[in-house]
Motif scaffolding. Structure first.
Motif, mmCIF file in Angstrom:
data_model
loop_
_atom_site.group_PDB
_atom_site.id
_atom_site.type_symbol
_atom_site.label_atom_id
_atom_site.label_comp_id
_atom_site.label_asym_id
_atom_site.label_seq_id
_atom_site.Cartn_x
_atom_site.Cartn_y
_atom_site.Cartn_z
ATOM 1 N N ASN A 189 50.681 46.631 37.185
ATOM 2 C CA ASN A 189 49.754 45.987 38.121
ATOM 3 C C ASN A 189 48.921 44.927 37.412
ATOM 4 O OD1 ASN A 189 50.463 47.369 40.410
ATOM 5 N ND2 ASN A 189 49.060 49.066 39.991
ATOM 6 N N CYS A 190 48.712 43.842 38.103
ATOM 7 C CA CYS A 190 47.992 42.724 37.489
ATOM 8 C C CYS A 190 47.212 41.982 38.571
ATOM 9 C CB CYS A 190 49.031 41.792 36.882
ATOM 10 S SG CYS A 190 48.624 41.214 35.284
ATOM 11 N N LYS A 191 45.953 41.658 38.300
ATOM 12 C CA LYS A 191 45.119 41.002 39.303
ATOM 13 C C LYS A 191 45.206 39.476 39.131
ATOM 14 C CE LYS A 191 40.287 40.869 40.644
ATOM 15 N NZ LYS A 191 38.961 41.204 40.143
ATOM 16 N N VAL A 192 45.463 38.801 40.233
ATOM 17 C CA VAL A 192 45.566 37.328 40.166
ATOM 18 C C VAL A 192 44.154 36.744 40.102
ATOM 19 C CG1 VAL A 192 46.406 35.239 41.318
ATOM 20 C CG2 VAL A 192 47.694 37.372 41.525
ATOM 21 N N ILE A 193 43.870 35.971 39.034
ATOM 22 C CA ILE A 193 42.515 35.407 38.895
ATOM 23 C C ILE A 193 42.513 33.874 38.979
ATOM 24 C CG2 ILE A 193 41.554 37.334 37.575
ATOM 25 C CD1 ILE A 193 41.929 35.434 35.064
#
Lengths: 414, 115
Positions: A189-193
């Motif tokens: 999982n990776c948060k788009v910044i």
């Protein structure tokens, strides 16, 4: 007086061209094809060159890359010397940063192909890059939405990601807003910044549009950092006033001491700079340009022969008119100008049609290829110049012959 | 008007010069010339075209042909010097042009003064 004569000769020439429309069209076709061939080659070469230079410049003019393989090509490339070299490591970055005096910014980068996923949207073989925090100060890029990762996110290996335009469109279709959303990068999982600005296609394949960037310390969880496949390198940007040669000298000393190389041992790393790439491409474009020049040059000369042929026919057809004009007081240069203008008109019209065809082609190509192809001012000037000069070269001999005719003999001609 | 007979050496020299001028034409499109500036191919093209015109004049045994050839030779040398084109073709061009001019000047007095 002279202007009036010139105007008259232009009117005569124009009249002759309009009177034989099919012949005019056929004779200018040779020049049209010639100009089309040569200027199309130049337009494509110029556009490719501009694209590659843009890509190279985005890597930075004053940046030196510490890599395993040198950026030199050709038949004498001693690959066997380089293949056993170690790849640059992240641990070397801190050491270089500590010792170097002429560095403005320094960063580490690795990258490999991974799967990106968001809900039902999957992108396979997407280029995922792991950047150290400093690499963002070395590489030039623009963020249109969101932000670059913070230093603590980079050091802590936070699961944050910045997406290129194409990847964002693929993962978030239907104008969904990606910032703050979570995607899967290589199953994590990776948060788009952040979102990178659209750059378009790059000939070097380094367009940010197709890249997802995560912090290096996060990337190393799913990438083999010691593998050549991850293409790891250190990029160092010179301080203002420091030349690339000075930076390379300093980096050579530091890298040799880090790797413990003996004084007589060869370097086991390569220091690359973007002008090495430019030089290699310059050679390639010169070869393509020369080939285009020779092929196009001779096709234009052949087109010129077509115009010369038509002009001889034109002189032959109007010999008695020339005789009448001369007997009524027309000067030699008036007759010469009349036929010369006709040839130049023909050639210039052929050239203009050729240029219009290329312009149409560039517009059509713009819709198909994701690369800017433009008909430049220098190519338009070149095309028009060639047309006029070929008109003079091919028209001068028949025009001069017409101007030298004896009026009495010319009138008697059927 | 009596036609001036064309000597054999003028005939040979003019044909050689015409071939050299026409072969120089594709040189205008080479990347190295293009890179010098937008108007450099135009300037060199005009010089080549005028040299071609002068040779047609010489072929017809006209004095203006020789005069134009010499003027264009001088302009070409100055342009090449201005562009820093000190390479083989520059010196080769000077060599053959001076040889041609000598041949043309030998027959200059026999040539027609009219257009």
């Amino acid at each position: 007086m002279v202007l009036t004569l010139l105007k008259e000769s232009i009117v005569f020439a124009w009249g002759a061209l309009v009177a034989n429309k099919l012949r005019t069209f056929l004779s200018l076709l040779g020049i049209t094809i010639g100009i089309f061939a040569i200027i199309t080659v130049f337009t494509i070469v110029d556009s490719l060159e501009r694209n590659i230079r843009g890509s190279v410049q985005s890597l930075g003019d004053n940046v030196v890359f510490v890599m395993k393989w040198p950026w030199t090509f050709g038949p004498d490339y001693p690959w066997w010397k380089y293949m056993n070299r170690p790849v640059p490591e992240y641990s070397e970055l801190a050491e270089v940063q500590r010792k170097a005096k002429s560095i403005d910014a320094i960063g580490f980068r690795i990258g490999t192909r991974k799967v990106l996923k968001h809900n039902n949207n999957t992108i396979e073989n997407a280029l995922v890059s792991g950047w150290s925090y400093g690499y963002g100060q070395v590489k030039s890029f623009e963020i249109v939405d969101g932000r670059y990762f913070r230093e603590d996110e980079a050091e802590g290996g936070y699961n944050v990601v910045m997406l290129g335009h194409t990847l964002a469109e693929g993962l978030f279709p239907n104008n969904e807003y990606p910032i703050g959303k979570t995607i899967k990068v290589a199953g994590r999982n990776c948060k788009v910044i952040g979102l990178f600005k659209k750059e378009g296609e790059s000939m070097l394949g380094n367009s940010m549009d197709n890249q997802a960037v995560v912090p290096y310390n996060f990337a190393r969880l799913f990438m083999d950092v010691k593998s050549e496949n991850s293409d790891p390198f250190i990029a160092a940007k010179a301080k203002p006033g420091v030349t690339n040669a000075q930076l390379k000298d300093e980096l050579t000393g530091i890298m040799r001491s880090i790797r413990g190389l003996k004084p007589l041992a060869d370097d086991d790393f390569a220091l690359n700079e973007t002008n090495l790439l430019s030089k290699n491409f310059d050679g390639l474009f010169d070869i393509v340009g020369i080939a285009g020049a020779i092929i196009g040059g001779f096709s234009i000369l052949v087109g010129g022969f077509g115009i010369a042929n038509i002009m001889f026919v034109s002189v032959r057809e109007r010999t008695n008119i020339i005789g009448i004009q001369k007997s009524l007081g027309a000067k030699n240069y008036f007759i010469l100008a009349q036929f010369l203008f006709e040839a130049v008109f023909l050639s210039l019209m052929g050239g203009i049609i050729g240029l219009l065809l290329i312009y149409g082609l560039t517009l059509a190509a713009g819709g198909v290829i994701d690369m800017e192809i433009t008909l430049t001012r220098s190519n338009i000037i070149l095309g028009l110049t060639i047309s006029v000069l070929i008109g003079i070269i091919s028209g001068f001999i028949p025009a001069y012959g017409a101007s030298q005719l004896d009026p009495v003999e010319a009138i008697r001609t059927n | 008007m009596a036609q001036v007979t064309r000597p054999k050496d003028i005939r040979i020299v003019t044909i050689i010069a015409l071939i050299l001028v026409l072969l120089a034409f594709p040189m205008l499109f080479t990347p190295s010339i293009k890179r010098m500036g937008d108007f450099i191919p135009m300037i060199l093209g005009i010089i080549i075209t005028m040299q071609f015109v002068s040779l047609i004049g010489i072929w017809h045994m006209k004095q203006w042909g020789v005069q134009l050839f010499i003027i264009m030779f001088c302009i070409r040398v100055i342009t090449f010097m201005f562009l820093d084109l000190y390479e083989f073709r520059f010196f080769f061009n000077i060599f053959y042009s001076i040889t041609f001019i000598v041949f043309f000047l030998i027959h200059y007095r026999k040539m027609d003064t009219n257009l």
